[in-house]
Design an enzyme around this catalytic site. Sequence first.
Site, PDB file in Angstrom:
ATOM      1  N   TYR A  39       0.840  -1.190   0.000  1.00  0.00           N
ATOM      2  CA  TYR A  39       0.000   0.000   0.000  1.00  0.00           C
ATOM      3  C   TYR A  39       0.884   1.253   0.000  1.00  0.00           C
ATOM      4  CZ  TYR A  39      -4.040  -2.933   1.254  1.00  0.00           C
ATOM      5  OH  TYR A  39      -5.044  -3.877   1.268  1.00  0.00           O
TER       6      TYR A  39
ATOM      7  N   PRO B 262     -16.590  -3.898   0.921  1.00  0.00           N
ATOM      8  CA  PRO B 262     -17.977  -4.138   1.351  1.00  0.00           C
ATOM      9  C   PRO B 262     -19.006  -3.306   0.606  1.00  0.00           C
ATOM     10  CG  PRO B 262     -16.817  -2.808   2.961  1.00  0.00           C
ATOM     11  CD  PRO B 262     -15.782  -3.284   1.990  1.00  0.00           C
ATOM     12  N   LEU B 263     -18.578  -2.198  -0.010  1.00  0.00           N
ATOM     13  CA  LEU B 263     -19.501  -1.350  -0.781  1.00  0.00           C
ATOM     14  C   LEU B 263     -19.290  -1.528  -2.282  1.00  0.00           C
ATOM     15  CD1 LEU B 263     -19.379   1.957   1.316  1.00  0.00           C
ATOM     16  CD2 LEU B 263     -20.818  -0.083   1.621  1.00  0.00           C
TER      17      LEU B 263
ATOM     18  N   GLY C 229     -16.721  -0.995  -4.323  1.00  0.00           N
ATOM     19  CA  GLY C 229     -16.163   0.178  -4.996  1.00  0.00           C
ATOM     20  C   GLY C 229     -17.041   1.411  -4.937  1.00  0.00           C
ATOM     21  N   GLY C 230     -17.914   1.492  -3.944  1.00  0.00           N
ATOM     22  CA  GLY C 230     -18.774   2.657  -3.776  1.00  0.00           C
ATOM     23  C   GLY C 230     -20.142   2.531  -4.406  1.00  0.00           C
TER      24      GLY C 230
ATOM     25  N   LEU D 290     -22.497   0.483  -3.740  1.00  0.00           N
ATOM     26  CA  LEU D 290     -23.519   0.247  -2.723  1.00  0.00           C
ATOM     27  C   LEU D 290     -23.578   1.374  -1.688  1.00  0.00           C
ATOM     28  CD1 LEU D 290     -22.771  -3.545  -2.171  1.00  0.00           C
ATOM     29  CD2 LEU D 290     -24.825  -2.603  -3.242  1.00  0.00           C
ATOM     30  N   GLY D 291     -22.854   2.454  -1.952  1.00  0.00           N
ATOM     31  CA  GLY D 291     -22.778   3.539  -0.983  1.00  0.00           C
ATOM     32  C   GLY D 291     -23.680   4.715  -1.267  1.00  0.00           C
ATOM     33  N   GLY D 292     -24.739   4.502  -2.054  1.00  0.00           N
ATOM     34  CA  GLY D 292     -25.661   5.602  -2.352  1.00  0.00           C
ATOM     35  C   GLY D 292     -25.215   6.458  -3.518  1.00  0.00           C
TER      36      GLY D 292
END
Length: 326
Positions: free
Chosen positions: A53, A208-209, A211-212, A214-216
């Site tokens: 990273y 968990p989202l 790549g965004g 599922l984040g609205g």
Amino acid sequence: MDYTQLGRSGLSVSRLILGTMNFGTETSEQDSHTIMDRAHEHGINFFDTADVYGGGRTEEIIGRWFATGGGRRDRTVLATKLYLPTGEWPNDSRLSALHIKRACDASLQRLGTDHIDVYQMHHIDRNTPWEEIWEAFSVLRQQGKVLYFGSSNFAGWHLALAQEAARARHLLGLVAEQSIYNLLNRWAELEVLPAARHYGLGLIPWSPLHGGVLGGVLRKRKEGGASRGDSGRSVQTLAKHRETIEAYEKMCARLGEDPADVALAWLLAQDGVTGPIVGPRTVEQLNGSLRALAITLDEATLARLDELFPPPGPNGAKPAPEAYAW
């Protein structure tokens, strides 16, 4: 903060895991330190990183944060990863005994600590025998440099191979598997999650989202805000699943909850999941993710999520082989 055991180990970890991939790239060192301080204030004690990273800079940022004192290292369950190339020479990657030794020592130096709590293989190495891997890992544990071992991106078959090889050497083996797992990608339910449960590994979902997505993302577009779902591969994913995401965001609106929080709460409700990795770029994003811990999804909501995001396999909601056979 809620805590749970990491797999069958005696190690207690928070049910939200702080991902640090943005530290040093998307997030400045000062802001990264603030996020880690805030994570401790909220009771998050499990931090995940990797030697690649930021080209190693992420581990250095964490190390300098530890060096500020205040019990920061003692309160942190520190997980890092090895496997991916850290140089251009042949043994600068993968899981040979040589690279395992060098990678561990390099991470310890960057992190400014004398041990790693959970050392994770970032990927399976099909060219290195498990006898070599476990022997090298055993040396690290005997030296006190590593306490527990984990994997990432393994198939169920790989988990079985790793655990049986460890059992033959009378070792504890793996205590966790870090896998992509979210409402849009439920492949882990076929074999990875059942294997993890069988062998007593905690499952740690990354992305968990998704790549965004599922984040609205659609709501944020309407509001004129930026979202991770508007860039990279997420654009294609959103185009493919737009109707589903629209229905999902409407359902979340009816619940009065943010889509990102519902996605995290769904993972927290899955049997065998230790906790999802949240990778905030800002303190505000970290604060927002805590709401997921307070959400309890009822049976009707869980059933609706299964309708929107069906489990893999034609028979659905079953592990392999029942998911695709009788």
